[in-house]
Design a protein around this motif. Structure first.
Motif, PDB file in Angstrom:
ATOM      1  N   GLY A  21      65.521  28.715   6.922  1.00 31.26           N
ATOM      2  CA  GLY A  21      65.296  28.389   8.338  1.00 31.26           C
ATOM      3  C   GLY A  21      65.511  29.602   9.227  1.00 31.26           C
ATOM      4  N   THR A  22      66.559  30.356   8.947  1.00 30.82           N
ATOM      5  CA  THR A  22      66.880  31.545   9.750  1.00 30.82           C
ATOM      6  C   THR A  22      65.743  32.564   9.665  1.00 30.82           C
ATOM      7  OG1 THR A  22      69.222  31.195   9.262  1.00 30.82           O
ATOM      8  CG2 THR A  22      68.587  33.411  10.015  1.00 30.82           C
ATOM      9  N   GLN A  23      65.269  32.811   8.459  1.00 27.21           N
ATOM     10  CA  GLN A  23      64.197  33.800   8.286  1.00 27.21           C
ATOM     11  C   GLN A  23      62.868  33.264   8.819  1.00 27.21           C
ATOM     12  OE1 GLN A  23      64.703  36.895   7.475  1.00 27.21           O
ATOM     13  NE2 GLN A  23      66.872  36.604   6.998  1.00 27.21           N
ATOM     14  N   ALA A  24      62.651  31.960   8.679  1.00 27.47           N
ATOM     15  CA  ALA A  24      61.382  31.390   9.157  1.00 27.47           C
ATOM     16  C   ALA A  24      61.248  31.592  10.667  1.00 27.47           C
ATOM     17  CB  ALA A  24      61.304  29.907   8.808  1.00 27.47           C
ATOM     18  N   GLU A  25      62.362  31.478  11.399  1.00 25.09           N
ATOM     19  CA  GLU A  25      62.296  31.674  12.857  1.00 25.09           C
ATOM     20  C   GLU A  25      61.908  33.118  13.182  1.00 25.09           C
ATOM     21  OE1 GLU A  25      62.727  29.563  15.778  1.00 25.09           O
ATOM     22  OE2 GLU A  25      62.009  28.350  14.101  1.00 25.09           O
ATOM     23  N   LYS A  26      62.415  34.063  12.412  1.00 29.03           N
ATOM     24  CA  LYS A  26      62.079  35.473  12.665  1.00 29.03           C
ATOM     25  C   LYS A  26      60.619  35.761  12.281  1.00 29.03           C
ATOM     26  CE  LYS A  26      65.148  38.707  11.893  1.00 29.03           C
ATOM     27  NZ  LYS A  26      65.452  39.080  13.281  1.00 29.03           N
ATOM     28  N   PHE A  31      54.912  37.056  13.134  1.00 29.16           N
ATOM     29  CA  PHE A  31      53.500  36.815  12.805  1.00 29.16           C
ATOM     30  C   PHE A  31      52.800  35.904  13.817  1.00 29.16           C
ATOM     31  CE2 PHE A  31      55.126  37.808   8.460  1.00 29.16           C
ATOM     32  CZ  PHE A  31      54.287  38.863   8.182  1.00 29.16           C
ATOM     33  N   GLU A  32      53.599  35.320  14.734  1.00 29.95           N
ATOM     34  CA  GLU A  32      53.054  34.378  15.721  1.00 29.95           C
ATOM     35  C   GLU A  32      52.318  33.217  15.051  1.00 29.95           C
ATOM     36  OE1 GLU A  32      50.873  36.907  18.338  1.00 29.95           O
ATOM     37  OE2 GLU A  32      52.673  37.789  19.164  1.00 29.95           O
ATOM     38  N   ILE A  33      52.992  32.622  14.106  1.00 27.69           N
ATOM     39  CA  ILE A  33      52.453  31.434  13.418  1.00 27.69           C
ATOM     40  C   ILE A  33      53.562  30.376  13.391  1.00 27.69           C
ATOM     41  CG2 ILE A  33      50.669  32.541  11.997  1.00 27.69           C
ATOM     42  CD1 ILE A  33      52.688  32.798   9.724  1.00 27.69           C
ATOM     43  N   ILE A  36      57.073  25.450   9.972  1.00 30.32           N
ATOM     44  CA  ILE A  36      57.019  24.022   9.652  1.00 30.32           C
ATOM     45  C   ILE A  36      58.113  23.685   8.660  1.00 30.32           C
ATOM     46  CG2 ILE A  36      55.568  22.186   8.701  1.00 30.32           C
ATOM     47  CD1 ILE A  36      53.147  23.873   9.638  1.00 30.32           C
ATOM     48  N   SER A  37      59.144  23.007   9.150  1.00 33.99           N
ATOM     49  CA  SER A  37      60.287  22.663   8.299  1.00 33.99           C
ATOM     50  C   SER A  37      60.281  21.146   8.072  1.00 33.99           C
ATOM     51  CB  SER A  37      61.579  23.103   8.997  1.00 33.99           C
ATOM     52  OG  SER A  37      62.675  22.325   8.536  1.00 33.99           O
ATOM     53  N   THR A  38      60.137  20.739   6.812  1.00 34.28           N
ATOM     54  CA  THR A  38      60.143  19.291   6.550  1.00 34.28           C
ATOM     55  C   THR A  38      61.523  18.714   6.869  1.00 34.28           C
ATOM     56  OG1 THR A  38      60.346  19.924   4.219  1.00 34.28           O
ATOM     57  CG2 THR A  38      58.241  19.020   4.926  1.00 34.28           C
ATOM     58  N   GLY A  39      62.588  19.489   6.624  1.00 36.73           N
ATOM     59  CA  GLY A  39      63.934  19.010   6.954  1.00 36.73           C
ATOM     60  C   GLY A  39      64.043  18.719   8.452  1.00 36.73           C
ATOM     61  N   SER A  85      45.761  27.050  12.290  1.00 37.22           N
ATOM     62  CA  SER A  85      44.529  27.700  11.829  1.00 37.22           C
ATOM     63  C   SER A  85      44.734  29.197  11.595  1.00 37.22           C
ATOM     64  CB  SER A  85      43.401  27.464  12.834  1.00 37.22           C
ATOM     65  OG  SER A  85      43.784  28.041  14.056  1.00 37.22           O
ATOM     66  N   LYS A  86      45.777  29.772  12.232  1.00 41.62           N
ATOM     67  CA  LYS A  86      46.007  31.218  12.032  1.00 41.62           C
ATOM     68  C   LYS A  86      47.055  31.473  10.961  1.00 41.62           C
ATOM     69  CE  LYS A  86      45.082  32.613  16.747  1.00 41.62           C
ATOM     70  NZ  LYS A  86      45.845  32.714  17.988  1.00 41.62           N
ATOM     71  N   GLY A  87      47.520  30.411  10.319  1.00 41.35           N
ATOM     72  CA  GLY A  87      48.550  30.577   9.296  1.00 41.35           C
ATOM     73  C   GLY A  87      49.768  29.752   9.645  1.00 41.35           C
ATOM     74  N   PHE A  88      50.715  29.715   8.736  1.00 47.95           N
ATOM     75  CA  PHE A  88      51.916  28.900   8.950  1.00 47.95           C
ATOM     76  C   PHE A  88      52.990  29.299   7.951  1.00 47.95           C
ATOM     77  CE2 PHE A  88      48.665  26.746   6.466  1.00 47.95           C
ATOM     78  CZ  PHE A  88      49.309  26.571   5.255  1.00 47.95           C
ATOM     79  N   ILE A  89      54.219  28.897   8.278  1.00 49.17           N
ATOM     80  CA  ILE A  89      55.354  29.145   7.374  1.00 49.17           C
ATOM     81  C   ILE A  89      55.896  27.789   6.966  1.00 49.17           C
ATOM     82  CG2 ILE A  89      57.661  30.171   7.180  1.00 49.17           C
ATOM     83  CD1 ILE A  89      56.733  31.736   9.858  1.00 49.17           C
ATOM     84  N   LEU A  90      55.856  27.500   5.702  1.00 45.37           N
ATOM     85  CA  LEU A  90      56.410  26.234   5.211  1.00 45.37           C
ATOM     86  C   LEU A  90      57.835  26.473   4.745  1.00 45.37           C
ATOM     87  CD1 LEU A  90      53.444  24.699   3.210  1.00 45.37           C
ATOM     88  CD2 LEU A  90      54.564  23.719   5.216  1.00 45.37           C
ATOM     89  N   ASP A  91      58.756  25.719   5.290  1.00 42.78           N
ATOM     90  CA  ASP A  91      60.187  25.872   4.967  1.00 42.78           C
ATOM     91  C   ASP A  91      60.676  24.526   4.416  1.00 42.78           C
ATOM     92  OD1 ASP A  91      62.965  25.694   5.245  1.00 42.78           O
ATOM     93  OD2 ASP A  91      62.971  26.136   7.396  1.00 42.78           O
ATOM     94  N   GLY A  92      61.040  24.519   3.125  1.00 41.37           N
ATOM     95  CA  GLY A  92      61.552  23.268   2.537  1.00 41.37           C
ATOM     96  C   GLY A  92      60.466  22.401   1.931  1.00 41.37           C
TER      97      GLY A  92
END
Ligand code: AP5
Length: 224
Positions: A21-26, A31-33, A36-39, A85-92
């Motif tokens: 979660g910490t790294q996903a926020e950074k 990357f300006e995307i 998305i955290s399921t938790g 559409s420009k990408g995403f970060i999936l966390d969990g």
């Protein structure tokens, strides 16, 4: 990132407390995307008392996985929104092979999208220490740590003034259960992504900036 930068999408893997979660926020800011955290989505459903929240509650409190079909549907809906559409970060997510295959079905095979699975690896002793000192804001979800980055006021969030609480699943007995679930059910998906050639293993110990630089380094090859 410039207009012409490649689209970047990534899955953050790693045990509870590895810093996803910490790294996903950074990474979100960099990357300006969207992150998305399921938790986070499940905790929001729980707070709002929705049908999904009611179904998920018991599993989350005991550190077990919420049933796959609920989570796959949730992620499928979220990934359908325009901001992905420009990408995403999936966390969990994904957290087992069934979910990893579910993601393939949702996502298809967009050739423009750069896809990486970043695995943060951290010793369990460090994890228990991090999670037992984690505190979160009930309002905006900001994450603090009583030892490393406490809020200025112990009870109120620096960002929104919301109440600071300990997550119910951050008690030691539940942390141990979550670690066991990770070992048994989630860690096998590293092999799934290794075989696809997109697994990037990153040591998750050290300070937050150091880990962030390592992730950018590991993604470097994928972004060229
Ligand atoms: P979820 O919310 O996803 O929890 P988790 O995977 O267990 O991960 P955490 O949020 O605990 O840790 P993190 O890796 O994000 O670490 P963080 O950055 O916060 O899931 C909760 C529950 O929801 C599950 O148990 C399950 O029931 C359900 N669920 C969710 N997704 C599901 C799915 N796909 N399928 C089925 N069920 C699902 O950092 C932790 C602490 O360490 C913080 O205090 C932070 O400040 C500190 N910290 C971070 N990095 C560092 C560092 N480098 N050095 C020192 N401290 C650090």
């Amino acid at each position: 990132m410039s207009e012409n930068s490649p689209k970047v999408s990534m899955i953050l893997l790693g045990p509870p407390g590895s810093g996803k979660g910490t790294q996903a926020e950074k990474l979100k800011s960099y990357f300006e995307i969207p992150h998305i955290s399921t938790g986070d989505m499940l905790r929001e459903a729980l707070r709002d008392g929705t049908e999904l929240g009611l179904k998920a509650a018991g599993f989350m409190r005991s550190g077990k996985l919420v049933p796959d079909e609920l989570v796959v549907e949730l992620v499928g809906e979220r990934l359908g929104k325009d901001d992905c559409s420009k990408g995403f970060i999936l966390d969990g997510f994904p957290r087992n092979i069934f979910q990893a295959e579910g993601l393939e079905k949702i996502f298809g095979s967009s050739e423009e999208m750069v896809f990486s699975a970043v695995s943060l690896d951290v010793d369990e002793d460090i994890i228990v220490n991090r999670l037992s000192s984690r505190r979160v804001c009930e309002g905006c979800g900001a994450v603090y740590n009583t030892k490393l980055n406490p809020p200025k006021d112990d009870l109120r969030c620096d960002r929104c003034g919301g109440k600071i609480v300990q997550r119910e699943d951050d008690r030691e007995v539940t942390i141990r259960k979550r670690l066991q679930v990770y070992r048994d059910e989630t860690s096998p998906i590293k092999e799934f992504y290794r075989e696809k050639g997109i697994l990037r293993e990153v040591p998750g110990d050290g300070d937050v900036e150091e880990v962030f630089e390592r992730i950018l380094g590991a993604l470097g090859d994928d972004r060229c």
